[in-house]
Scaffold this motif. Structure first.
Motif, mmCIF file in Angstrom:
data_model
loop_
_atom_site.group_PDB
_atom_site.id
_atom_site.type_symbol
_atom_site.label_atom_id
_atom_site.label_comp_id
_atom_site.label_asym_id
_atom_site.label_seq_id
_atom_site.Cartn_x
_atom_site.Cartn_y
_atom_site.Cartn_z
ATOM 1 N N GLU A 5 68.783 69.019 104.523
ATOM 2 C CA GLU A 5 69.009 67.591 104.720
ATOM 3 C C GLU A 5 67.671 66.879 104.734
ATOM 4 O O GLU A 5 66.726 67.348 105.352
ATOM 5 C CB GLU A 5 69.740 67.345 106.038
ATOM 6 C CG GLU A 5 70.101 65.908 106.255
ATOM 7 C CD GLU A 5 71.001 65.682 107.459
ATOM 8 O OE1 GLU A 5 71.273 64.508 107.744
ATOM 9 O OE2 GLU A 5 71.428 66.660 108.100
ATOM 10 N N ARG A 26 77.592 63.221 94.197
ATOM 11 C CA ARG A 26 76.797 64.438 94.013
ATOM 12 C C ARG A 26 75.696 64.132 93.008
ATOM 13 O O ARG A 26 75.930 63.450 92.017
ATOM 14 C CB ARG A 26 77.659 65.587 93.498
ATOM 15 C CG ARG A 26 78.652 66.078 94.515
ATOM 16 C CD ARG A 26 79.319 67.367 94.036
ATOM 17 N NE ARG A 26 80.256 67.849 95.022
ATOM 18 C CZ ARG A 26 79.926 68.615 96.060
ATOM 19 N NH1 ARG A 26 78.672 68.986 96.212
ATOM 20 N NH2 ARG A 26 80.818 69.018 96.931
ATOM 21 N N LEU A 33 66.801 58.682 91.512
ATOM 22 C CA LEU A 33 67.654 58.002 92.476
ATOM 23 C C LEU A 33 67.238 56.547 92.659
ATOM 24 O O LEU A 33 68.081 55.668 92.808
ATOM 25 C CB LEU A 33 67.608 58.723 93.830
ATOM 26 C CG LEU A 33 68.001 60.206 93.811
ATOM 27 C CD1 LEU A 33 67.791 60.826 95.173
ATOM 28 C CD2 LEU A 33 69.432 60.370 93.352
ATOM 29 N N ALA A 104 65.851 63.393 93.301
ATOM 30 C CA ALA A 104 66.587 64.312 94.173
ATOM 31 C C ALA A 104 65.794 65.616 94.326
ATOM 32 O O ALA A 104 65.458 66.247 93.327
ATOM 33 C CB ALA A 104 67.962 64.600 93.590
ATOM 34 N N ILE A 110 74.537 62.405 98.271
ATOM 35 C CA ILE A 110 73.806 61.257 98.815
ATOM 36 C C ILE A 110 74.646 60.614 99.905
ATOM 37 O O ILE A 110 75.852 60.440 99.749
ATOM 38 C CB ILE A 110 73.531 60.220 97.703
ATOM 39 C CG1 ILE A 110 72.565 60.771 96.689
ATOM 40 C CG2 ILE A 110 73.005 58.926 98.274
ATOM 41 C CD1 ILE A 110 71.142 60.831 97.146
ATOM 42 N N THR A 129 69.933 59.111 102.742
ATOM 43 C CA THR A 129 69.826 60.502 103.188
ATOM 44 C C THR A 129 70.521 61.366 102.139
ATOM 45 O O THR A 129 71.332 60.873 101.353
ATOM 46 C CB THR A 129 70.499 60.726 104.559
ATOM 47 O OG1 THR A 129 71.864 60.324 104.480
ATOM 48 C CG2 THR A 129 69.781 59.960 105.655
ATOM 49 N N MET A 130 70.181 62.620 102.136
ATOM 50 C CA MET A 130 70.774 63.541 101.170
ATOM 51 C C MET A 130 70.984 64.893 101.846
ATOM 52 O O MET A 130 70.133 65.331 102.625
ATOM 53 C CB MET A 130 69.838 63.677 99.969
ATOM 54 C CG MET A 130 70.405 64.500 98.858
ATOM 55 S SD MET A 130 69.292 64.471 97.445
ATOM 56 C CE MET A 130 69.993 65.826 96.540
ATOM 57 N N GLN A 131 72.123 65.516 101.567
ATOM 58 C CA GLN A 131 72.429 66.823 102.138
ATOM 59 C C GLN A 131 72.848 67.805 101.043
ATOM 60 O O GLN A 131 73.512 67.417 100.086
ATOM 61 C CB GLN A 131 73.592 66.745 103.155
ATOM 62 C CG GLN A 131 73.332 65.911 104.367
ATOM 63 C CD GLN A 131 73.608 64.436 104.136
ATOM 64 O OE1 GLN A 131 74.404 64.066 103.299
ATOM 65 N NE2 GLN A 131 72.914 63.586 104.873
ATOM 66 N N GLU A 132 72.453 69.042 101.242
ATOM 67 C CA GLU A 132 72.939 70.132 100.390
ATOM 68 C C GLU A 132 74.061 70.782 101.182
ATOM 69 O O GLU A 132 73.828 71.327 102.266
ATOM 70 C CB GLU A 132 71.823 71.152 100.111
ATOM 71 C CG GLU A 132 72.297 72.319 99.274
ATOM 72 C CD GLU A 132 71.263 73.423 99.157
ATOM 73 O OE1 GLU A 132 71.277 74.114 98.138
ATOM 74 O OE2 GLU A 132 70.459 73.599 100.084
#
Length: 169
Positions: A5, A26, A33, A104, A110, A129-132
């Motif tokens: 994250e 995604r 971005l 990214a 996102i 914010t971005m999470q895997e």
């Protein structure tokens, strides 16, 4: 919880010219971005490219003259050094241009967007914010009386809420 994250923040201040993502979408690693206005930096790069052509031409002429013993080593070295300085300046400008983009850092999802096209951003501002989320991490506690049964490679099943479906790992 997410495997990775991050908070996405710009490295430089400027006006946002492009927002290339939708909240909750995604995105692939490396995809653009956010873009910050870089017209001035692009103009500087064009100028440096012209200066490089001129310096390279001068260096080639001086090299030919030096090889023919028509000029001193010092004169040739000055010309070569001038070319290398222009090339280094170009690299600095290219790195500043790269800082006008947020890309990214990994494949992921996102979160909420905190900037809009036309808005002014600075390094202290959160863009998104971005999470895997594939894979995900599961954090849980085990009563001490069962701790001795745990070992590497042990398969566990995780149930989420009242769902009858389980995730085995």
């Amino acid at each position: 919880m997410a495997n990775e994250e991050v908070e996405l923040r710009p490295e430089i201040s400027g006006r946002v010219t492009e927002v290339s993502f939708n909240e909750g979408s995604r995105v692939a690693k490396g995809s653009l971005l956010l873009k910050i206005n870089d017209t001035e930096l692009q103009a500087q790069l064009k100028r440096k490219e012209s200066e490089e052509k001129l310096a390279a031409s001068d260096e080639q002429r001086k090299k030919s003259l030096y090889e023919a013993n028509a000029i001193s080593q010092e004169e040739y070295d000055k010309s070569l050094n001038a070319l290398r300085i222009v090339q280094a300046d170009m690299e600095v400008t290219k790195s500043q241009i790269a800082k006008t983009e947020i890309r990214a850092p990994f494949n992921g999802v996102i979160g909420l967007r905190h900037v809009s096209e036309g808005g002014y951003v600075s390094p202290s501002m959160l863009a998104a914010t971005m999470q895997e989320i594939d894979p995900m991490k599961v954090e849980f506690s085990v009563p001490e009386k069962y701790a001795h049964q745990l070992k590497d490679g042990l398969e566990i099943a995780v149930h989420i809420g009242e769902s009858p479906r389980s995730i085995a790992e």
